[in-house]
Design a protein around this motif. Sequence first.
Motif, PDB file in Angstrom:
ATOM      1  N   VAL A   1      -1.132   5.697   5.019  1.00 57.96           N
ATOM      2  CA  VAL A   1      -0.480   3.966   4.388  1.00 57.96           C
ATOM      3  C   VAL A   1      -0.101   3.045   5.574  1.00 57.96           C
ATOM      4  CG1 VAL A   1       0.531   2.585   2.672  1.00 57.96           C
ATOM      5  CG2 VAL A   1      -0.299   4.652   1.794  1.00 57.96           C
ATOM      6  N   TRP A   2      -1.363   1.753   6.191  1.00 62.68           N
ATOM      7  CA  TRP A   2      -0.811   1.254   6.991  1.00 62.68           C
ATOM      8  C   TRP A   2       0.123   0.136   6.488  1.00 62.68           C
ATOM      9  CZ3 TRP A   2      -3.287  -3.649   8.244  1.00 62.68           C
ATOM     10  CH2 TRP A   2      -3.174  -3.862   9.537  1.00 62.68           C
ATOM     11  N   ARG A   3      -0.478  -0.629   5.508  1.00 67.51           N
ATOM     12  CA  ARG A   3      -0.541  -1.505   4.563  1.00 67.51           C
ATOM     13  C   ARG A   3      -0.583  -1.324   3.046  1.00 67.51           C
ATOM     14  NH1 ARG A   3      -2.842  -7.006   3.801  1.00 67.51           N
ATOM     15  NH2 ARG A   3      -5.129  -5.900   3.959  1.00 67.51           N
ATOM     16  N   VAL A   4       0.625  -2.310   2.541  1.00 68.42           N
ATOM     17  CA  VAL A   4       0.627  -2.056   1.108  1.00 68.42           C
ATOM     18  C   VAL A   4       0.442  -3.846   0.619  1.00 68.42           C
ATOM     19  CG1 VAL A   4       1.785  -1.768  -0.870  1.00 68.42           C
ATOM     20  CG2 VAL A   4       1.903  -0.485   0.965  1.00 68.42           C
ATOM     21  N   ALA A   5      -0.470  -4.105   0.270  1.00 72.44           N
ATOM     22  CA  ALA A   5      -0.841  -5.845  -0.165  1.00 72.44           C
ATOM     23  C   ALA A   5      -1.158  -5.859  -1.683  1.00 72.44           C
ATOM     24  CB  ALA A   5      -2.597  -6.195  -0.096  1.00 72.44           C
ATOM     25  N   THR A   6      -0.394  -5.176  -2.124  1.00 74.33           N
ATOM     26  CA  THR A   6       0.333  -5.907  -3.701  1.00 74.33           C
ATOM     27  C   THR A   6       1.824  -5.537  -3.950  1.00 74.33           C
ATOM     28  OG1 THR A   6      -0.674  -3.925  -4.617  1.00 74.33           O
ATOM     29  CG2 THR A   6      -1.834  -5.575  -4.268  1.00 74.33           C
ATOM     30  N   VAL A   7       2.304  -5.768  -4.829  1.00 75.15           N
ATOM     31  CA  VAL A   7       3.672  -5.475  -5.310  1.00 75.15           C
ATOM     32  C   VAL A   7       3.504  -5.625  -7.102  1.00 75.15           C
ATOM     33  CG1 VAL A   7       4.765  -6.583  -3.353  1.00 75.15           C
ATOM     34  CG2 VAL A   7       4.411  -7.657  -5.330  1.00 75.15           C
TER      35      VAL A   7
ATOM     36  N   VAL B   1      -4.873  -8.353  -9.974  1.00 76.09           N
ATOM     37  CA  VAL B   1      -5.608  -8.485  -8.847  1.00 76.09           C
ATOM     38  C   VAL B   1      -7.054  -8.920  -9.552  1.00 76.09           C
ATOM     39  CG1 VAL B   1      -4.155  -7.080  -7.204  1.00 76.09           C
ATOM     40  CG2 VAL B   1      -5.378  -6.291  -8.996  1.00 76.09           C
ATOM     41  N   SER B   2      -8.023  -8.915  -8.469  1.00 76.90           N
ATOM     42  CA  SER B   2      -9.627  -9.247  -8.903  1.00 76.90           C
ATOM     43  C   SER B   2     -10.252  -8.023  -8.241  1.00 76.90           C
ATOM     44  CB  SER B   2      -9.739 -10.326  -8.420  1.00 76.90           C
ATOM     45  OG  SER B   2      -9.569 -11.722  -8.973  1.00 76.90           O
ATOM     46  N   ALA B   3     -11.151  -7.761  -9.000  1.00 76.39           N
ATOM     47  CA  ALA B   3     -11.653  -6.669  -9.046  1.00 76.39           C
ATOM     48  C   ALA B   3     -12.913  -6.758  -7.040  1.00 76.39           C
ATOM     49  CB  ALA B   3     -13.422  -6.642  -9.474  1.00 76.39           C
ATOM     50  N   GLY B   4     -12.828  -6.122  -6.445  1.00 78.00           N
ATOM     51  CA  GLY B   4     -12.792  -6.352  -4.901  1.00 78.00           C
ATOM     52  C   GLY B   4     -12.103  -6.137  -3.991  1.00 78.00           C
ATOM     53  N   ASP B   5     -10.604  -6.525  -4.356  1.00 76.72           N
ATOM     54  CA  ASP B   5      -9.036  -7.691  -3.917  1.00 76.72           C
ATOM     55  C   ASP B   5      -9.218  -5.627  -2.770  1.00 76.72           C
ATOM     56  OD1 ASP B   5      -9.461  -9.806  -4.561  1.00 76.72           O
ATOM     57  OD2 ASP B   5      -7.814  -9.389  -5.341  1.00 76.72           O
ATOM     58  N   THR B   6      -8.643  -6.174  -1.653  1.00 74.68           N
ATOM     59  CA  THR B   6      -8.038  -5.186  -1.033  1.00 74.68           C
ATOM     60  C   THR B   6      -5.748  -5.440  -1.692  1.00 74.68           C
ATOM     61  OG1 THR B   6      -9.291  -4.956   1.066  1.00 74.68           O
ATOM     62  CG2 THR B   6      -7.202  -3.966   0.870  1.00 74.68           C
ATOM     63  N   VAL B   7      -5.779  -3.674  -2.197  1.00 69.29           N
ATOM     64  CA  VAL B   7      -4.631  -3.245  -2.548  1.00 69.29           C
ATOM     65  C   VAL B   7      -3.257  -2.617  -1.579  1.00 69.29           C
ATOM     66  CG1 VAL B   7      -5.460  -3.757  -4.868  1.00 69.29           C
ATOM     67  CG2 VAL B   7      -5.207  -1.791  -3.763  1.00 69.29           C
ATOM     68  N   ILE B   8      -4.419  -1.882  -1.350  1.00 75.53           N
ATOM     69  CA  ILE B   8      -3.790  -0.855   0.456  1.00 75.53           C
ATOM     70  C   ILE B   8      -4.831  -0.695   1.139  1.00 75.53           C
ATOM     71  CG2 ILE B   8      -2.575   1.529   0.601  1.00 75.53           C
ATOM     72  CD1 ILE B   8      -1.704   1.268  -2.287  1.00 75.53           C
ATOM     73  N   VAL B   9      -4.392   0.005   2.706  1.00 77.39           N
ATOM     74  CA  VAL B   9      -4.943  -0.324   3.423  1.00 77.39           C
ATOM     75  C   VAL B   9      -4.205   1.125   4.529  1.00 77.39           C
ATOM     76  CG1 VAL B   9      -5.600  -0.429   5.457  1.00 77.39           C
ATOM     77  CG2 VAL B   9      -5.697  -2.630   4.259  1.00 77.39           C
ATOM     78  N   VAL B  10      -5.733   2.075   3.920  1.00 74.37           N
ATOM     79  CA  VAL B  10      -5.252   3.661   4.108  1.00 74.37           C
ATOM     80  C   VAL B  10      -5.853   3.844   6.455  1.00 74.37           C
ATOM     81  CG1 VAL B  10      -5.205   5.839   3.859  1.00 74.37           C
ATOM     82  CG2 VAL B  10      -4.392   4.369   2.667  1.00 74.37           C
TER      83      VAL B  10
ATOM     84  N   VAL C   1      -0.974  -5.296 -11.759  1.00 73.84           N
ATOM     85  CA  VAL C   1      -0.101  -4.108 -10.647  1.00 73.84           C
ATOM     86  C   VAL C   1       0.902  -3.424 -11.503  1.00 73.84           C
ATOM     87  CG1 VAL C   1       0.966  -3.203  -8.909  1.00 73.84           C
ATOM     88  CG2 VAL C   1      -0.687  -4.560  -8.442  1.00 73.84           C
ATOM     89  N   THR C   2       1.050  -2.645 -12.145  1.00 73.20           N
ATOM     90  CA  THR C   2       1.793  -1.896 -13.312  1.00 73.20           C
ATOM     91  C   THR C   2       2.612  -1.102 -12.397  1.00 73.20           C
ATOM     92  OG1 THR C   2       0.901  -0.057 -13.641  1.00 73.20           O
ATOM     93  CG2 THR C   2       1.347  -2.349 -15.513  1.00 73.20           C
ATOM     94  N   ALA C   3       3.008  -0.716 -10.780  1.00 67.51           N
ATOM     95  CA  ALA C   3       3.367  -0.029 -10.210  1.00 67.51           C
ATOM     96  C   ALA C   3       2.648   0.617  -8.610  1.00 67.51           C
ATOM     97  CB  ALA C   3       3.789   1.524 -11.061  1.00 67.51           C
ATOM     98  N   VAL C   4       3.745   0.588  -7.699  1.00 55.37           N
ATOM     99  CA  VAL C   4       3.232   0.407  -6.646  1.00 55.37           C
ATOM    100  C   VAL C   4       4.209   2.440  -6.108  1.00 55.37           C
ATOM    101  CG1 VAL C   4       2.634   0.872  -4.232  1.00 55.37           C
ATOM    102  CG2 VAL C   4       2.979  -1.308  -5.886  1.00 55.37           C
ATOM    103  N   LYS C   5       3.116   3.091  -5.616  1.00 54.56           N
ATOM    104  CA  LYS C   5       3.182   4.695  -5.976  1.00 54.56           C
ATOM    105  C   LYS C   5       4.098   5.014  -4.002  1.00 54.56           C
ATOM    106  CE  LYS C   5       2.152   5.794 -10.490  1.00 54.56           C
ATOM    107  NZ  LYS C   5       3.128   6.400 -11.157  1.00 54.56           N
ATOM    108  N   VAL C   6       3.211   4.160  -3.400  1.00 54.73           N
ATOM    109  CA  VAL C   6       3.355   4.577  -2.410  1.00 54.73           C
ATOM    110  C   VAL C   6       3.715   3.473  -1.585  1.00 54.73           C
ATOM    111  CG1 VAL C   6       1.135   5.979  -1.854  1.00 54.73           C
ATOM    112  CG2 VAL C   6       1.449   3.633  -1.523  1.00 54.73           C
ATOM    113  N   ALA C   7       4.241   3.962   0.262  1.00 54.73           N
ATOM    114  CA  ALA C   7       4.754   2.244   1.213  1.00 54.73           C
ATOM    115  C   ALA C   7       4.528   3.047   2.357  1.00 54.73           C
ATOM    116  CB  ALA C   7       7.105   2.996   0.983  1.00 54.73           C
ATOM    117  N   THR C   8       4.442   1.975   3.175  1.00 55.88           N
ATOM    118  CA  THR C   8       3.556   1.970   4.623  1.00 55.88           C
ATOM    119  C   THR C   8       4.312   3.020   4.759  1.00 55.88           C
ATOM    120  OG1 THR C   8       3.665  -0.661   4.526  1.00 55.88           O
ATOM    121  CG2 THR C   8       3.587   0.207   6.123  1.00 55.88           C
ATOM    122  N   GLY C   9       3.657   3.783   5.807  1.00 54.47           N
ATOM    123  CA  GLY C   9       4.513   5.114   6.808  1.00 54.47           C
ATOM    124  C   GLY C   9       3.896   5.585   5.698  1.00 54.47           C
TER     125      GLY C   9
END
Length: 73
Positions: free
Chosen positions: A14-20, A25-34, A51-59
């Motif tokens: 996981v390189w970047r988490v773009a949401t909390v 979010v809208s359809a087509g939005d980037t939410v995470i970058v791997v 977004v109800t839950a983010v299950k990963v973190a950067t790294g």
Amino acid sequence: MALMEIESPVTGVVWRVATVPGDRVSAGDTVIVVESMKMEIPVIAERAGTVTAVKVATGDVVQEGDVLLALTV
């Protein structure tokens, strides 16, 4: 309302988490970058929702198919 889980399309880091949780979010939005094989792969929301839950973190190392986050749609 329904719960939608967004999965990793590839094995990588996981390189970047773009949401909390709580973000809309809208359809087509980037939410995470791997990052995989030195390429940045954006993970896109297929539908609009909250977004109800983010299950990963950067790294974090993720496998293809791992759940990254959950949306209420």
